[in-house]
Write a protein that holds these residues in place. Structure first.
Motif, PDB file in Angstrom:
ATOM      1  N   GLY A  67       0.772  -1.237   0.000  1.00  0.00           N
ATOM      2  CA  GLY A  67       0.000   0.000   0.000  1.00  0.00           C
ATOM      3  C   GLY A  67       0.797   1.277   0.000  1.00  0.00           C
ATOM      4  N   LEU A  68       2.100   1.201  -0.230  1.00  0.00           N
ATOM      5  CA  LEU A  68       2.931   2.399  -0.231  1.00  0.00           C
ATOM      6  C   LEU A  68       3.520   2.630  -1.619  1.00  0.00           C
ATOM      7  CD1 LEU A  68       4.856   1.913   3.122  1.00  0.00           C
ATOM      8  CD2 LEU A  68       2.964   3.495   2.697  1.00  0.00           C
ATOM      9  N   PRO A  69       3.742   3.882  -2.004  1.00  0.00           N
ATOM     10  CA  PRO A  69       4.303   4.154  -3.335  1.00  0.00           C
ATOM     11  C   PRO A  69       5.735   3.645  -3.469  1.00  0.00           C
ATOM     12  CG  PRO A  69       4.191   6.163  -2.021  1.00  0.00           C
ATOM     13  CD  PRO A  69       3.442   5.114  -1.255  1.00  0.00           C
ATOM     14  N   ASP A  70       6.116   3.329  -4.673  1.00  0.00           N
ATOM     15  CA  ASP A  70       7.460   2.801  -4.939  1.00  0.00           C
ATOM     16  C   ASP A  70       8.548   3.858  -4.765  1.00  0.00           C
ATOM     17  OD1 ASP A  70       6.502   0.267  -5.472  1.00  0.00           O
ATOM     18  OD2 ASP A  70       6.257   0.652  -7.622  1.00  0.00           O
ATOM     19  N   THR A  71       8.154   5.102  -4.603  1.00  0.00           N
ATOM     20  CA  THR A  71       9.146   6.160  -4.421  1.00  0.00           C
ATOM     21  C   THR A  71       9.787   6.105  -3.032  1.00  0.00           C
ATOM     22  OG1 THR A  71       7.336   7.629  -3.764  1.00  0.00           O
ATOM     23  CG2 THR A  71       8.064   7.726  -6.057  1.00  0.00           C
ATOM     24  N   LEU A  72       9.170   5.381  -2.092  1.00  0.00           N
ATOM     25  CA  LEU A  72       9.731   5.288  -0.744  1.00  0.00           C
ATOM     26  C   LEU A  72      10.809   4.201  -0.699  1.00  0.00           C
ATOM     27  CD1 LEU A  72       6.556   5.500   1.542  1.00  0.00           C
ATOM     28  CD2 LEU A  72       8.053   7.350   0.779  1.00  0.00           C
ATOM     29  N   PRO A  73      11.826   4.378   0.144  1.00  0.00           N
ATOM     30  CA  PRO A  73      12.814   3.310   0.319  1.00  0.00           C
ATOM     31  C   PRO A  73      12.145   2.100   0.968  1.00  0.00           C
ATOM     32  CG  PRO A  73      13.145   5.047   1.940  1.00  0.00           C
ATOM     33  CD  PRO A  73      12.121   5.562   0.975  1.00  0.00           C
ATOM     34  N   LYS A  74      12.289   0.919   0.372  1.00  0.00           N
ATOM     35  CA  LYS A  74      11.573  -0.264   0.835  1.00  0.00           C
ATOM     36  C   LYS A  74      12.516  -1.418   1.125  1.00  0.00           C
ATOM     37  CE  LYS A  74       7.105   0.560  -1.404  1.00  0.00           C
ATOM     38  NZ  LYS A  74       6.064  -0.017  -2.282  1.00  0.00           N
ATOM     39  N   LEU A  75      12.121  -2.189   2.136  1.00  0.00           N
ATOM     40  CA  LEU A  75      12.806  -3.432   2.437  1.00  0.00           C
ATOM     41  C   LEU A  75      12.174  -4.536   1.610  1.00  0.00           C
ATOM     42  CD1 LEU A  75      14.816  -4.991   4.253  1.00  0.00           C
ATOM     43  CD2 LEU A  75      12.953  -5.248   5.910  1.00  0.00           C
TER      44      LEU A  75
END
Length: 347
Positions: free
Chosen positions: A41-49
């Motif tokens: 549910g979060l945009p791909d622009t955020l740093p993700k694990l």
């Protein structure tokens, strides 16, 4: 992962206030420390694990400090406790609470397992039974700003009237949409220069509620002056177009919309639900009325419909307050101080 020292889990697909907080805060935090999100549910622009990086949770980052797992929901606290206590991941657990009610026993149990707790307002903190720090939410002052071009004027919307009063958010009883509509039905016949605008999603379970509001509006002959716009492409411009914003919620967790209006130099009439009374200074940046009190809400709105210049002055004061006390960088700095205290204690 060697640089990531904070994990911000987000275990809910549907958009919520927590989603908005994570989406706005993480980029600010990422400029100050290593942080990554995990979950849907979060945009791909955020740093993700990524899933393939999960084993790295059992390795400390380059700094040698334990990572912080910053939960904002029960399910995220449960996951953090499981990772730390059962699977022995080297983590510190932090929780942010926005609830404006007494917590259930299981939630209290989870909260007691946290190493630090943040309350988003003094009111939410009053329901906590553990030591905590109050760090109020902030608003993106680049996204929400005063009028700067012709498209920001209400006239650009092509709707009737000279001034607009708005109520934004999901259309349902909890948000007090009916209180706003009833106030407009009572007031607008006396104020021909004003138009009321309602934006926001109507979920299937609230369809009958919204239909009843539209029936009341039609019965009053105000279909062209109390308008339901549904979900709009850009809500930010509507904060700039309205002269007065109304937040009539019966109950809230925190509630960002008054801050978004203040950052847009728009006066606010709000109930005392959530943290509204801690944002809006009565008689300076707007008015605060008891939650659920339709008569008080109507009287507070009437004052601004009588005097649009007063709305303008209070909107300008709200902008000053938002810039001084409610910007995102201030919220990020407050959270970082909590992180630093946890790291300083070690363990």
């Amino acid at each position: 992962m060697s640089r990531v020292e904070v994990i911000a889990p987000h275990f809910k697909k549907r958009l919520s206030g927590v989603t908005s907080t994570v989406v706005q805060l993480v980029p600010i935090q990422a400029a100050r420390l290593g942080i990554a999100t995990i979950g849907p549910g979060l945009p791909d622009t955020l740093p993700k694990l990524r899933p393939r990086q999960l084993p790295s949770l059992w390795l400390r980052p380059a700094s040698g400090r334990k990572r912080i797992w910053h939960a904002r929901r029960n399910v995220e606290m449960i996951a953090g406790i499981f990772l730390k206590s059962v699977l022995r991941a080297p983590l510190h657990l932090v929780f942010t609470s926005a609830a404006q009610r007494d917590h259930r026993p299981f939630t209290k149990f989870l909260i007691r397992r946290m190493e630090a707790v943040i309350a988003t307002s003094a009111r939410s903190g009053s329901f906590l039974e553990v030591p905590h720090q109050v760090v109020m939410h902030g608003v993106d002052l680049d996204a929400f700003h005063p009028r700067s071009e012709p498209a920001d004027d209400f006239a650009a919307a092509g709707l009737p009237g000279k001034y607009a009063v708005g109520c934004f958010g999901r259309v349902r009883a909890q948000k007090g949409t009916d209180l706003f509509v009833d106030a407009m039905i009572a007031l607008l016949p006396q104020y021909p220069d004003w138009t009321a605008v309602v934006t926001g999603r109507v979920t299937p379970e609230n369809r009958a509620f919204a239909d009843e509001l539209k029936r009341r509006i039609a019965a009053a002959g105000l279909e062209k002056r109390i308008l339901f716009l549904g979900e709009v492409a850009d809500i930010k411009v509507w904060y700039r177009r309205v002269t007065l914003y109304v937040a009539p919620s019966r109950n809230e967790g925190f509630g960002l919309t008054p801050l978004e209006a203040m950052a847009s130099a728009t006066a606010v009439v709000a109930s005392d639900a959530g943290a509204y009374a801690e944002m809006v200074e009565d008689g300076v940046t707007g008015a605060v009325v008891p939650a659920g009190d339709g008569a008080a809400l109507t009287a507070a709105i009437r004052r601004y419909l009588d005097d649009p210049d007063l709305a303008k002055r209070h909107g300008e004061e709200g902008l000053v307050e938002a810039r001084a006390c409610f910007h995102l960088e201030r919220e990020a700095a407050g959270i970082e101080r909590v992180y630093d205290a946890v790291w300083a204690r070690g363990g």
